[in-house]
Design a protein around this motif. Structure first.
Motif: not given
Lengths: 437, 291
Positions: B278-280, B275-276, B214-215, B282-283, B211-212
């Motif tokens: 992508f974070r969503k 980024i937001l 990738t972001i 991945l989460e 996760y880290t």
């Protein structure tokens, strides 16, 4: 309780703001006792910095009431950006070198630099340095002189004379027809060789146009201006002829428009746009490159009917500008220092020795101060001879946009075979006129 | 007691807070203001032009190019660098000796100057490099690496991946080392060995590192400047024209600082939004698998 915390936070913010605003340095001026101190920014080039430091030391010995702080200009991401940032932050020096005519036009347009001719002793300086002819072409559209040229590289073409001789040519070509004849013979004998290797011909990089389009255009147009102020005044016939030559070379597979390492030196190409900075590189890496044996230097070739004897080229030239943000005393002191430097040709000789950059003087090839040195360095002689024949960059605030358009609308598509020269010139003219509005 | 603790907390936090105020918050507010002006960075006077800069940017071909080029880089770079750094980390982690030495060795490209490595790549791909001469002589292949709108972005993506793979591998190595041994032992008892163990134990346990990385990799793509600046200048035909190149060109070459700042503001929103997203993703992906 909460209120107190908020007040504390506000106080902290206020203090921080004060600290931040206090970070700006101020260029020191006179002390009120007749003394004056100013900052001089040298080009980010060690040899130039050494020269100016030495000059400043000598000057300060003779003028004890003057203090000159010489330092290299910031160059991240470019020296122009460094100067702009300094002006924006209020940290500009009193004077700096490394100013091109195009950049000076941008600075002058924002009243960031002051006209040189308004300083006491200006005419005397021009006469003493023997630069009446050279500086004439530096006059800006508003009739002011914002830059005092330091050096002028009359850009030349180098030709591999050894290969030319193999092809049966005793001297480099002077006209477009002769260039094409050389190219034809080259492809016959060496199909894998090229006439000119220049990757920038297919790139829109604005400054690249100085070393291809403007070299040829200035020759073809006999030095006719391209843009004057906000007016497009280019010579269409010369422009189309220039583009036609590029088209012919491209169609005959005589141009290598890919990145290549030392193609001229290795004989992969036989013609090269060249400035005097190349010679120290050759001395170190290609000692076999000898003037008159392996290569010769010439002015740009011209279309039929143009007088080759008086041909023009592009001047890669930079100079000194004095900044409006400095005090009147600092400005005059900076000018007096420059006048002192250029009142003695020995200083120009020192410059030439240290930097290999030909001083912007009309008499460089005739003044005895320099002839001895030029005899020892014959590769610089042709540059010295042609200083008066070199046309400096256009003085427009939109130089970058104009030269990008020359690339995107004319040079790049013509070389790629996407446009014919007439169409390219017409598209380029329309686009430049839009930029100049 | 509580108050003195709070004071102490503020005291210790103050250097960072002051630093952030001076070098982040003030410039941010100043830049936002500038985006609505026509300032050219050096003129003493400038005007407030409202949203004109933003409208101009919206219709600009080069800004549009920067927007799409970034996602093109992202599509190439992220899979290559995440896959490459994971592979590197697994190899380093399985070494019986000198783990630290190899970790540092692979980390070195990250410390190398972008300009220097771009110049080296330029030399390797030049027309008369030994590599290209060999391709021409042996296979008749004459490839214009940096003149192709397909190959040029791929080369820059590969170059960036080479530079960052070692750095991201360190994060993966840390993740691998934090996986408890007893988890592996339990998996072995259940019959998970080899690839099975890797897919069903290692990868899920590595999710935080994944996760880290990738972001970080996604964020990096919005700040590319040096490599395209040196190698291609944004070409051919804007195929490698990035946000930072556009901002630099407008602000420092064309002296349109107000307009350049407006593009920087748009860039920051696009970066933040991307980024937001992508974070969503991945989460959600992590939650779906119970990671």
């Amino acid at each position: 309780m909460k209120k107190i915390r908020y007040y504390r936070l506000l106080v902290l913010l206020f203090v921080t703001a004060m600290i931040a605003s206090g970070c700006q340095s101020e260029s020191s001026s006179g002390e009120g006792d007749g003394s004056v101190e100013f900052d001089f920014w040298a080009a980010p080039n060690p040899s130039q910095q050494v020269f100016w430091e030495d000059m400043a030391k000598q000057y300060m010995k003779e003028n004890e009431n003057v203090k000159i702080n010489v330092s290299p200009m910031p160059e991240s991401p470019s020296s122009e950006a460094g100067i702009q940032s300094a002006i924006a932050a209020g940290n500009a020096p009193a004077i700096s070198e490394n100013i091109s005519r195009g950049f000076a036009a941008q600075l002058a347009g924002s009243s960031a630099i002051v006209p040189m001719e308004e300083f006491e002793g200006y005419d005397e300086l021009i006469q003493e340095r023997k630069m009446e002819e050279t500086i004439a072409s530096w006059k800006f559209a508003d009739d002011h002189q914002y830059v005092l040229p330091i050096y002028s590289n009359a850009m030349l073409f180098a030709w591999r004379t050894d290969i030319l001789k193999e092809l049966g040519f005793e001297e480099p070509p002077k006209t477009y027809a002769e260039v094409l004849a050389v190219g034809e013979k080259l492809k016959e004998q060496y199909p894998k060789k090229f006439l000119w290797s220049r990757a920038d011909l297919v790139k829109p990089t604005w400054w690249a146009r100085w070393f291809d389009f403007f070299m040829l255009y200035n020759g073809a147009s006999e030095g006719n201006n391209f843009v004057e102020g906000n007016e497009f005044v280019a010579n269409k016939e010369a422009g189309v002829q220039t583009l036609q030559l590029l088209k012919d070379l491209s169609e005959k597979d005589l141009l290598l428009t890919r990145e290549a390492t030392d193609p001229f030196e290795t004989g992969q190409s036989i013609m090269m746009d060249i400035g005097p900075w190349t010679f120290s590189y050759w001395a170190e890496k290609f000692p076999e490159m000898k003037l008159g044996e392996t290569y010769d230097l010439t002015m740009p070739p011209v279309p039929e009917g143009v007088d080759y004897e008086n041909t023009k080229t592009f001047a890669d030239t930079k100079g000194l500008s004095i900044y409006a943000s400095a005090s009147k005393e600092q400005q005059q002191a900076a000018f007096d220092f420059v006048k002192w430097v250029y009142s003695n040709p020995e200083h120009d000789l020192e410059w030439l020795k240290q930097t290999n950059l030909p001083p912007a003087r009309d008499d460089l090839s005739t003044n005895e101060t320099f002839t001895g040195y030029l005899d020892e360095h014959p590769e610089l002689q042709e540059y010295a001879n042609n200083i008066p024949n070199a046309v400096p960059p256009i003085d427009s605030e939109v130089t970058v946009e104009v030269q990008e358009v020359i690339g995107t609308e004319a040079v790049n598509p013509v070389v790629k075979g996407e446009k014919d020269p007439e169409q390219a010139w017409s598209d380029m003219t329309d686009a430049i006129n839009k930029v100049l509005k | 007691m509580e108050r003195s603790n709070a004071r102490l907390g503020w005291l210790f936090a103050s250097p960072y807070l002051i630093y952030s105020l001076i070098f982040f918050l003030f410039p941010l507010l100043w830049a936002t203001y500038l985006a609505f002006t026509n300032w050219n960075l050096i003129a003493p006077d400038y005007e407030f032009v409202g949203i004109q800069n933003f409208i101009q940017a919206f219709f600009s071909e080069s800004v549009r190019a920067a927007f799409f080029v970034t996602y093109k880089f992202l599509a190439m770079f992220v899979p290559i660098v995440v896959g490459g750094s994971l592979l590197l980390a697994v190899i380093i982690n399985s070494l019986p000796k000198f783990k630290g030495l190899f970790s540092v060795a692979f980390f070195l490209p990250y410390l190398a100057s972008g300009v220097a490595s771009a110049i080296v790549v330029n030399g390797v791909l030049s027309y008369n490099s030994p590599f290209n001469i060999w391709l021409r002589d042996s296979f008749g292949l004459d490839i214009d690496w940096l003149g192709s709108s397909v190959l040029a972005p791929l080369i820059i993506a590969l170059m960036m991946a080479w530079k960052f793979a070692g750095y991201y591998a360190l994060l993966f190595v840390a993740g691998l080392e934090s996986i408890p041994k007893d988890v592996y032992e339990a998996a072995e008892i259940d019959g998970a060995v080899g690839w099975k163990r890797f897919w069903h134990v290692t990868i899920p346990m590595l999710y935080p590192s994944f996760y880290t990385v990738t972001i970080l990799a996604v964020g990096l793509m919005f700040g590319i400047f040096t490599e395209p600046y040196v190698l291609t200048g944004g070409g051919p035909d804007l195929a490698t024209h990035t946000w930072q190149l556009e901002i630099y060109t407008q602000a420092f070459e064309r002296l349109n600082a107000g307009y350049g700042t407006a593009i920087a503001v748009i860039n920051s929103f696009v970066t933040f939004g991307s980024i937001l997203v992508f974070r969503k993703i991945l989460e959600k992906w992590g939650a779906k698998h119970g990671w």
